[in-house]
Scaffold this motif. Structure first.
Motif, mmCIF file in Angstrom:
data_model
loop_
_atom_site.group_PDB
_atom_site.id
_atom_site.type_symbol
_atom_site.label_atom_id
_atom_site.label_comp_id
_atom_site.label_asym_id
_atom_site.label_seq_id
_atom_site.Cartn_x
_atom_site.Cartn_y
_atom_site.Cartn_z
ATOM 1 N N ARG A 234 0.968 -1.156 -0.155
ATOM 2 C CA ARG A 234 -0.103 -0.092 0.109
ATOM 3 C C ARG A 234 0.856 1.131 -0.005
ATOM 4 N NH1 ARG A 234 -4.060 0.487 4.548
ATOM 5 N NH2 ARG A 234 -2.459 -0.569 5.908
ATOM 6 N N LYS A 235 0.443 2.374 -0.676
ATOM 7 C CA LYS A 235 1.252 3.560 -0.795
ATOM 8 C C LYS A 235 1.686 4.059 0.496
ATOM 9 C CE LYS A 235 0.991 7.908 -3.174
ATOM 10 N NZ LYS A 235 0.244 8.959 -3.970
ATOM 11 N N GLY A 236 0.825 4.023 1.638
ATOM 12 C CA GLY A 236 1.102 4.552 2.898
ATOM 13 C C GLY A 236 2.079 3.715 3.743
ATOM 14 N N LYS A 237 2.644 2.551 3.315
ATOM 15 C CA LYS A 237 3.407 1.893 3.907
ATOM 16 C C LYS A 237 4.771 1.772 3.134
ATOM 17 C CE LYS A 237 0.547 -1.771 6.055
ATOM 18 N NZ LYS A 237 0.481 -2.949 6.406
ATOM 19 N N VAL A 238 4.970 2.574 1.977
ATOM 20 C CA VAL A 238 6.097 2.735 1.242
ATOM 21 C C VAL A 238 6.983 3.988 1.864
ATOM 22 C CG1 VAL A 238 7.133 2.779 -0.995
ATOM 23 C CG2 VAL A 238 4.956 1.272 -0.672
ATOM 24 N N SER A 239 8.244 3.857 2.136
ATOM 25 C CA SER A 239 8.819 4.806 2.826
ATOM 26 C C SER A 239 10.362 4.819 2.229
ATOM 27 C CB SER A 239 8.868 4.899 4.464
ATOM 28 O OG SER A 239 9.471 3.789 4.771
ATOM 29 N N GLU A 240 10.987 3.810 1.938
ATOM 30 C CA GLU A 240 12.236 3.996 1.493
ATOM 31 C C GLU A 240 12.176 4.406 -0.106
ATOM 32 O OE1 GLU A 240 13.925 0.338 2.148
ATOM 33 O OE2 GLU A 240 13.861 0.158 4.194
ATOM 34 N N ARG A 241 13.225 4.911 -0.388
ATOM 35 C CA ARG A 241 13.540 5.485 -1.865
ATOM 36 C C ARG A 241 13.389 4.550 -2.847
ATOM 37 N NH1 ARG A 241 18.432 9.293 -3.522
ATOM 38 N NH2 ARG A 241 19.435 7.458 -2.611
ATOM 39 N N VAL A 242 14.232 3.435 -2.446
ATOM 40 C CA VAL A 242 14.589 2.311 -3.413
ATOM 41 C C VAL A 242 13.011 1.498 -3.567
ATOM 42 C CG1 VAL A 242 15.673 0.057 -3.618
ATOM 43 C CG2 VAL A 242 16.851 1.875 -2.654
ATOM 44 N N GLU A 243 12.140 1.412 -2.437
ATOM 45 C CA GLU A 243 11.039 0.806 -2.868
ATOM 46 C C GLU A 243 10.280 1.571 -3.659
ATOM 47 O OE1 GLU A 243 7.599 -1.408 -0.251
ATOM 48 O OE2 GLU A 243 9.232 -0.335 0.865
ATOM 49 N N GLU A 268 -3.919 -16.306 2.918
ATOM 50 C CA GLU A 268 -4.423 -14.842 3.282
ATOM 51 C C GLU A 268 -5.694 -14.526 2.586
ATOM 52 O OE1 GLU A 268 -1.433 -12.112 2.976
ATOM 53 O OE2 GLU A 268 0.153 -13.406 4.098
ATOM 54 N N GLY A 269 -5.880 -14.911 1.552
ATOM 55 C CA GLY A 269 -7.124 -14.437 1.041
ATOM 56 C C GLY A 269 -7.026 -13.272 0.307
ATOM 57 N N MET A 270 -8.031 -12.609 -0.289
ATOM 58 C CA MET A 270 -7.985 -11.273 -1.104
ATOM 59 C C MET A 270 -8.283 -10.168 -0.334
ATOM 60 S SD MET A 270 -10.329 -9.921 -4.599
ATOM 61 C CE MET A 270 -9.421 -11.051 -5.408
ATOM 62 N N THR A 271 -7.207 -9.352 -0.531
ATOM 63 C CA THR A 271 -6.898 -7.906 0.414
ATOM 64 C C THR A 271 -7.553 -6.866 -0.432
ATOM 65 O OG1 THR A 271 -4.653 -7.565 -0.259
ATOM 66 C CG2 THR A 271 -5.249 -8.875 1.684
ATOM 67 N N SER A 272 -7.728 -5.668 -0.032
ATOM 68 C CA SER A 272 -7.979 -4.318 -0.638
ATOM 69 C C SER A 272 -6.916 -4.119 -1.720
ATOM 70 C CB SER A 272 -8.220 -3.179 0.330
ATOM 71 O OG SER A 272 -7.138 -3.043 1.162
ATOM 72 N N GLN A 273 -5.466 -4.401 -1.245
ATOM 73 C CA GLN A 273 -4.368 -3.985 -2.153
ATOM 74 C C GLN A 273 -4.412 -4.803 -3.271
ATOM 75 O OE1 GLN A 273 -2.570 -1.514 -2.267
ATOM 76 N NE2 GLN A 273 -0.591 -2.246 -3.210
ATOM 77 N N ASP A 274 -5.023 -6.218 -3.352
ATOM 78 C CA ASP A 274 -4.996 -6.850 -4.357
ATOM 79 C C ASP A 274 -6.023 -6.449 -5.402
ATOM 80 O OD1 ASP A 274 -3.268 -8.917 -3.643
ATOM 81 O OD2 ASP A 274 -4.859 -9.922 -2.346
ATOM 82 N N LEU A 304 -13.008 -22.932 1.507
ATOM 83 C CA LEU A 304 -14.378 -22.570 1.296
ATOM 84 C C LEU A 304 -14.495 -20.862 1.476
ATOM 85 C CD1 LEU A 304 -17.484 -22.943 0.708
ATOM 86 C CD2 LEU A 304 -17.664 -23.704 3.341
ATOM 87 N N VAL A 305 -13.658 -20.460 2.555
ATOM 88 C CA VAL A 305 -13.633 -19.093 2.647
ATOM 89 C C VAL A 305 -13.323 -18.195 1.716
ATOM 90 C CG1 VAL A 305 -12.774 -17.084 4.325
ATOM 91 C CG2 VAL A 305 -13.660 -19.367 5.123
ATOM 92 N N VAL A 306 -12.017 -18.438 1.094
ATOM 93 C CA VAL A 306 -11.430 -18.003 -0.117
ATOM 94 C C VAL A 306 -12.315 -17.748 -1.058
ATOM 95 C CG1 VAL A 306 -9.465 -18.007 -1.751
ATOM 96 C CG2 VAL A 306 -9.004 -18.516 0.947
ATOM 97 N N ALA A 307 -12.948 -19.048 -1.392
ATOM 98 C CA ALA A 307 -14.042 -19.141 -2.758
ATOM 99 C C ALA A 307 -14.958 -18.029 -2.344
ATOM 100 C CB ALA A 307 -14.388 -20.243 -2.783
ATOM 101 N N GLN A 308 -15.741 -18.250 -1.339
ATOM 102 C CA GLN A 308 -16.778 -16.950 -1.060
ATOM 103 C C GLN A 308 -16.178 -15.509 -1.258
ATOM 104 O OE1 GLN A 308 -18.305 -18.167 2.694
ATOM 105 N NE2 GLN A 308 -19.541 -20.027 2.060
ATOM 106 N N GLN A 309 -14.988 -15.261 -0.874
ATOM 107 C CA GLN A 309 -14.486 -13.967 -0.695
ATOM 108 C C GLN A 309 -14.434 -13.775 -2.351
ATOM 109 O OE1 GLN A 309 -10.344 -13.518 0.622
ATOM 110 N NE2 GLN A 309 -11.272 -11.871 2.112
#
Length: 461
Positions: A234-243, A268-274, A304-309
């Motif tokens: 996520r953009k808010g977690k990127v702080s290093e210049r190389v990253e 982990e399933g699908m996140t908002s970043q995905d 089953l949880v991932v499929a529903q998600q």
């Protein structure tokens, strides 16, 4: 065996800068900190009318947790090369790392050409004399990879020293695939599985891959140009210049590819970043395949949880195929490549304007456009755009006010009728020019007389 040149040296002596200078690209990530380059990078340098393969490597003797892997990659690159360019720091002079590296090069039997980089702004003769303790057969060639000093002389030396063989141009008929995803979802593991060798550094530490790497994989008669990218947080977690640079290059890689494999960690399933990465790929006009990696670690309850998600979150893009894979074991990898090839072939079919227009007319007949401000939008004909992206150009009147829900309806119709699985269809709406725009209606004498009578009558009333 083709002639190959490998760039070797301590960390932060300018190898990647020299790689970009010689290949005339900006492929290698460059920064002022040590340990940016970790994997081998292959490029192509032109010498006269011929070309030679150039290999960029990480810094020898690095002190970070990946130092051992980088040193092993350097040895592999030296073994497949005929000439090693030993890049030295002209400002700092020789150090213990240079002595150890030169000793390894001599034992390998590879020809060595020493380069004293960063020679700008210093007394060259005095500084080059300090490298005599390395036991070099000849004095290092003074260059500046950043400013281009001595590069022409270096190219002349390389052309005279190497028995060159012309390298074939990379085939252009392959499928270009970008592998993207969050950090530590298995992108480099997938590339190593496709290559059948440990080309990319793999670690449980997130952010191991920092630069974009491109490899070529053959499956039968099909060729795939695979682009491995750095993990995108996520953009808010990127702080290093190389990253930050890594993220930018990863996103740019999608613009150069036609298919994107979006890797998710099935545990982990699908996140908002995905979902954000999925939208990036769709906006770039790429075909998309959602790959649930590490599926061999998923139990029945989690499956089953991932499929529903996935079903809930992919409601807006139900055309995206989902594949359950294991990059570590190789499960379902070849089937995923075959699917990517089918998506690419469907995108490349050049449909005739009459076929596309017929699809549009049937869609309009089944569901006419709604009235906008009491007037109907008229869609007259359509054709496929000239670019590689699945884009349909629709001509008509008042297309600029076509409602979004009706545009999505047309996108779905075109996607289904044209067989574009895994690809979003982008519409380009064109309004027909008004032939009477800017023209005044010239009235005849009878019309002018009638107009005067109407005005006089109105005033009397």
């Amino acid at each position: 065996m083709h002639s190959s040149i490998v760039l070797v040296g301590r960390p932060n002596v300018g190898k990647s800068t020299l790689f970009n200078r010689l290949t005339r690209t900006r492929d290698a990530l460059v920064a002022d900190i040590e340990g940016v380059t970790r994997d081998r990078r292959y490029g192509r340098v032109t010498l006269g009318e011929r070309a030679v393969s150039l290999i960029d490597t990480g810094g020898f003797g690095g002190e970070d947790v990946f130092g051992g892997f980088v040193d092993e990659q350097i040895k592999l690159a030296i073994n497949e090369s005929r000439l090693a360019l030993l890049v030295l720091d002209a400002k700092s002079g020789p150090v213990a790392g240079d002595l150890a590296l030169h000793d390894n090069l001599r034992r390998s039997g590879c020809a060595v050409l020493a380069l004293a980089n960063k020679c700008d702004g210093i007394d060259i003769d005095a500084n080059l004399g300090t490298f005599a303790e390395l036991g070099l057969t000849e004095a290092p060639l003074a260059i500046s990879a950043l400013h281009g000093t001595g590069i022409r002389k270096l190219l002349t030396r390389l052309e005279a020293q190497l028995d060159l063989e012309t390298l074939p141009l990379p085939p252009q008929d392959g499928v270009r695939i970008a592998i993207i995803g969050r950090p530590n979802v298995g992108k480099s593991t997938l590339v190593n599985r496709l290559l059948g060798e440990e080309r990319q550094l793999v670690s449980d530490v997130p952010g191991t891959t920092r630069d974009v790497q491109e490899v070529t994989v053959a499956r039968g008669e099909a060729r795939f140009h695979i682009v491995d990218t750095a993990g995108i947080r996520r953009k808010g977690k990127v702080s290093e210049r190389v990253e930050k640079f890594s993220v930018v290059k990863s996103l740019e890689a999608m613009n150069r590819c036609e298919i994107v494999l979006l890797l998710l960690d099935a545990c982990e399933g699908m996140t908002s970043q995905d979902l954000h990465l999925m939208q990036y790929a769709l906006d770039a006009g790429c075909g998309l395949v959602l790959c649930l990696n590490k599926w061999d670690r998923v139990g029945r309850a989690q499956a089953l949880v991932v499929a529903q998600q996935i079903e809930r979150r992919l409601g807006f893009a139900d055309f995206i195929p989902v594949r359950r894979i294991s990059a570590l074991r190789g499960d379902n990898i070849d089937a995923t490549l075959a699917l990517a090839k089918r998506i690419s072939e469907a995108r490349r079919i050049d449909h005739k304007p009459s076929e596309v227009t017929a699809i549009l007319m049937r869609a309009v007949e089944a569901q006419p456009p709604p009235l906008v401000s009491g007037r109907r939008v008229k869609l007259r004909y359509a054709h496929k755009a000239a670019d590689d992206m699945p884009r349909i150009v629709i001509h008509g009147s008042r297309t600029s006010v076509l409602p979004n829900h009706y545009a999505r309806y047309l996108e779905r119709v075109f996607r289904e009728r044209l067989g574009l699985v895994g690809s979003s269809v982008q519409l380009s709406l064109k309004d027909a020019p008004n032939p009477f725009a800017g023209k005044r209606n010239q009235l005849s004498r009878r019309q002018l007389a009638k107009r005067r009578r109407v005005i006089t009558h109105s005033k009397r009333s």
